[in-house]
Design an enzyme around this catalytic site. Structure first.
Site, PDB file in Angstrom:
ATOM      1  N   ASP A 169      -2.646  -3.208   3.298  1.00  0.00           N
ATOM      2  CA  ASP A 169      -3.272  -3.347   4.615  1.00  0.00           C
ATOM      3  C   ASP A 169      -4.532  -4.198   4.477  1.00  0.00           C
ATOM      4  O   ASP A 169      -5.299  -4.028   3.527  1.00  0.00           O
ATOM      5  CB  ASP A 169      -3.683  -1.985   5.193  1.00  0.00           C
ATOM      6  CG  ASP A 169      -2.477  -1.093   5.468  1.00  0.00           C
ATOM      7  OD1 ASP A 169      -1.328  -1.575   5.304  1.00  0.00           O
ATOM      8  OD2 ASP A 169      -2.681   0.073   5.837  1.00  0.00           O
ATOM      9  N   TYR A 174       5.138   6.731  11.982  1.00  0.00           N
ATOM     10  CA  TYR A 174       3.992   7.016  11.129  1.00  0.00           C
ATOM     11  C   TYR A 174       2.827   7.601  11.939  1.00  0.00           C
ATOM     12  O   TYR A 174       2.330   6.974  12.868  1.00  0.00           O
ATOM     13  CB  TYR A 174       3.566   5.712  10.461  1.00  0.00           C
ATOM     14  CG  TYR A 174       2.513   5.868   9.414  1.00  0.00           C
ATOM     15  CD1 TYR A 174       2.844   6.364   8.169  1.00  0.00           C
ATOM     16  CD2 TYR A 174       1.194   5.522   9.682  1.00  0.00           C
ATOM     17  CE1 TYR A 174       1.879   6.504   7.204  1.00  0.00           C
ATOM     18  CE2 TYR A 174       0.225   5.664   8.718  1.00  0.00           C
ATOM     19  CZ  TYR A 174       0.570   6.149   7.483  1.00  0.00           C
ATOM     20  OH  TYR A 174      -0.386   6.290   6.538  1.00  0.00           O
ATOM     21  N   GLU A 206       0.813  -1.214   0.000  1.00  0.00           N
ATOM     22  CA  GLU A 206       0.000   0.000   0.000  1.00  0.00           C
ATOM     23  C   GLU A 206       0.853   1.274   0.000  1.00  0.00           C
ATOM     24  O   GLU A 206       0.473   2.298  -0.546  1.00  0.00           O
ATOM     25  CB  GLU A 206      -0.918  -0.017   1.230  1.00  0.00           C
ATOM     26  CG  GLU A 206      -1.873   1.139   1.303  1.00  0.00           C
ATOM     27  CD  GLU A 206      -3.032   0.865   2.262  1.00  0.00           C
ATOM     28  OE1 GLU A 206      -3.445  -0.298   2.373  1.00  0.00           O
ATOM     29  OE2 GLU A 206      -3.508   1.814   2.894  1.00  0.00           O
TER      30      GLU A 206
END
Length: 736
Positions: free
Chosen positions: A121, A331, A20
């Site tokens: 994901d 993140y 992703e």
DNA sequence: GCAAGGTC
């Protein structure tokens, strides 16, 4: 054939792994590598090649969605539009032109692959991202591809996921995800076009008036609150404070009932206490543990940054993203409040020790138990937000510094000990009425040590009195108070409301609030729903009430769940959306002019308010506004008293760039501030031409110029000539 | 000029 990748590095067939995001590709490559990890870069697209269990893998990544739902007709003023299609994102959104290179690279890599693994994901959107890439960029490979299913990007789980990868795992999920995109598009685009076109029909001017599945309810929360505030009827009540003499100092206990409703009762109590002596009837001490905070997920970070620094949620997200791209924090778009040991606490702490600001604290913690105090929320792909321990490689801006410090201190405090505090209360009996005074004391600081500057918890000295002690009453003071209306939302509490209603996602909530501001629906820091917001909500209540209800999201989620289970198919759900909209849109279309008129007054008023900068510093009675000259079409600032009282206060504005009015004033001269934005960063501008700060700037510029002239530059004449020739060119062009 | 959702 001419493609060097399949010809050179990986001539043998390989398995193409679709991730992703680049981050995930890196982590997967690291987890699977045995001894021959290779990295290649095509343009700006990084890919990895490796051998795992005797098979070659090429790992590449998307950047979120590379395909989007669009209107094939591309005629933005036409509605309804029910036949929608998937397009490469770059064809729909110019700002995302970089996705073209991504798609191109994946397309080429697919040509040399004999099998595929979707490793996005494992959730609704991830499945959709992977499915669309396999379908459109890889050539209808979505049916044959394997699915690697993992919930955290740890080495162990990733290896497990690749060993057990199987076919058809996420098929239902992908259908559900694609339906979500289609339904949101059909509802949002059609109703937004209907509103915008209605406004055009009665004004012959365009204005973007939008609504959607998430904008709708969020706007409705703000309007609801506005109504509650405007219709609020305050009722009075009283509080009572006694003043007692304690050897010359005054103690001020409060009457135990915080709210006395009758004035007669107030009088009765004050009368009864007059001239009496109070007796300390009870002292209670209670110790309590105060647990450390939990690690930040993005919502908690946004709330805390708003509380402490006043940053809006979208600002915070933006700053956090920059810190992430500079490898300073992990993140940020995570919903996890957990810090797994795999992030290597000791490594991070020793990194932080190199920073003078945290060296002592980080060292202290690294000698402890290293047990983070975690929260309940999790995230499929990421841990909570933590500092990486890297040192900044550039000077951080002041806002970045503040947010970074917040993240570091939060990280440190979750490893801290429970704080131990003590509450003390003394009850004083005056003529049978009980008054209370409270104190608080920190016995053991624990985690508070690391987070002290952000907690705001302060100790209050415990009143030094003993049980049975008598204290003469000086007087009892009643204070009349009024019930307060419910508080206005701010960006932080509105985001919190969206979270509890489960509207939008962690990555989009802040942006949606910002959109509502941009559209002129919301104003002020303490959120006020504008007339336009009222108008739009009223129109939707009448014509398409579902779009402003929280319930719509619940209903769609239920449908998506059933699509995923294979109980219904996507066509059915899309058809239901179309059926619901068809009638609403027809009614709106028939009444466009009338509906446009309903909005016009609200829009005029809202636009005027949006362009208001603040009170005029010259005449004191008017307001400064952004005005657009009818003659020259240029914008400038003028006073509303220009015509009546001949107030000449005015200021020029830059003609390019987007203006935003923060409602702040210059700390030097008191005139309003505006933000001007053309590039990436907004520029803060005091509009007062004669502001002393400008004098300073001018002087500094002069100085700089002087310096420049003193130090000889390379080829100064060339510079001059090239700029001259450019302007000459312009002249000749315009004279043609 | 339009939604909401990923990600830089």
């Amino acid at each position: 054939m001419g493609y060097s990748y399949s010809a050179g590095v990986a001539a043998d067939p390989y398995t193409l792994v679709i991730c992703e995001k680049p981050d995930a590709a890196q982590r997967i490559a690291d987890a699977l590598k045995e001894d021959d990890l290779k990295q290649s870069i095509y343009g700006r697209v990084k890919t990895f090649t490796l051998t795992y269990r005797g098979r070659r893998y090429v790992i590449c990544s998307a950047l979120g969605h590379l395909y989007s739902i669009g209107d094939p007709s591309q005629k933005r003023h036409i509605y309804p539009v029910f036949d929608v299609e998937w397009f490469p994102t770059y064809k729909i959104d110019k700002k995302r032109s970089y996705t073209a290179q991504r798609i191109e690279t994946i397309h080429r890599l697919a040509a040399g692959a004999d099998s595929f693994i979707n490793a996005c994901d494992f959730d609704l959107e991830g499945e959709t991202i992977g499915y669309n890439i396999l379908k459109y960029a890889c050539g209808e490979k979505q049916g044959n591809a394997l699915r690697a299913k993992f919930s955290t990007l740890t080495e162990e789980e990733l290896r497990e996921a690749f060993q057990t990868a199987s076919r058809g795992l996420g098929e239902g999920l992908a259908q559900a995800g694609r339906t979500r995109h289609a339904v949101d598009f059909i509802f949002g685009i059609n109703l937004s076009r209907a509103l915008s076109e209605s406004y055009y029909a009665s004004n012959k001017r365009y204005r973007v008036v939008t609504i959607g599945r998430v904008q709708g309810p969020t706007l409705s929360y703000a309007v609801q609150r506005e109504i509650e505030i405007r219709t609020f009827v305050p009722t009075p009540f009283w509080t009572l404070t006694a003043e007692l003499d304690k050897n010359g100092t005054v103690l001020t206990p409060e009457y135990e009932r915080r709210r006395v409703e009758q004035l007669a009762e107030v009088k009765q109590i004050t009368e009864a206490c007059r001239g009496k002596t109070g007796t300390v009837s009870k002292i209670t001490r209670s110790r309590f543990q105060q647990p450390p905070p939990t690690p930040f997920d993005i919502g908690d970070l946004q709330k805390e940054a708003y509380r402490i620094f006043g940053y809006s949620p979208s600002q915070t997200l933006k700053i956090a993203e920059r810190l992430y791209l500079d490898a300073l924090i992990s993140y940020p778009r995570t919903s996890s409040q957990k810090l797994p040991p795999s992030i290597n606490y000791l490594k991070i702490l020793s990194g932080l020790q190199r920073n003078r600001e945290y060296s002592r604290e980080a060292e202290e913690i690294s000698r402890g138990m290293l047990q983070p105090h975690e929260g309940a929320k999790t995230d499929p792909a990421h841990p909570a937000i933590y500092p990486t321990g890297e040192l900044p490689r550039r000077a951080l801006t002041s806002t970045e510094k503040q947010l970074y410090d917040l993240v570091v201190r939060r990280f440190l405090s979750v490893f801290g000990e429970y704080a131990l505090r003590e509450g003390v209360s003394a009850t004083i009996d005056i003529a049978g009425y009980l008054f209370k005074i409270y104190g608080r004391l920190t016995l053991r600081e624990g985690w508070l040590k690391y987070y002290r500057r952000y907690t705001g918890t302060e100790d209050r000295a415990i009143p030094d009195v003993a049980e049975g002690e008598d204290l003469p009453v000086l007087r009892v003071i009643p204070k009349e108070k009024f019930d307060q209306p419910p508080p206005r939302y701010n960006q932080s509490s509105l985001l919190e409301k969206m979270e509890t209603e489960e509207i939008g996602t962690k990555a989009t909530r802040a942006d949606i609030i910002k959109t509502l501001y941009d559209r002129g629906y919301l104003a002020e820091r303490s959120i006020v729903a504008t007339d336009l917001a009222f108008s739009v909500v009223e129109l939707m209540e009448k014509h398409s009430p579902r779009i402003i209800s929280t319930d719509m999201t619940r209903r769609i989620e239920e449908h998506l769940r059933r699509i995923e289970q294979g109980e219904i198919d996507e066509e059915q759900v899309i058809q239901e959306a179309v059926d619901q909209l068809y009638e609403s849109l027809t009614t709106i279309k028939d009444a466009e002019e009338e509906i446009g008129e309903a909005m016009t007054e609200a829009i005029t008023k809202t636009v005027r308010e949006m362009n208001t900068l603040g009170p005029c510093p010259t005449c004191k009675t008017g307001t400064l506004r952004v005005i657009r000259s009818k003659k020259t079409h240029k914008r400038f600032v003028g006073c509303s008293n220009y015509q009546q009282q001949r107030c000449n206060a005015s200021a020029p504005l830059p003609q390019k760039g987007t203006l935003t009015i923060p409602g702040k004033s210059c700390s030097t001269c008191g005139w309003p501030i505006v933000y001007v934005r053309f590039g990436r960063y907004p520029w803060r501008l005091c509009i007062n031409m004669n502001c002393p700060t400008k004098e300073k700037e001018k002087k500094e510029k002069k100085k700089e110029k002087k310096k420049e002239n003193e130090t000889p530059r390379k080829m100064p004449t060339m510079r001059k000539r090239s700029s001259n020739s450019r302007s000459n060119n312009n002249h000749s062009r315009s004279s043609r």
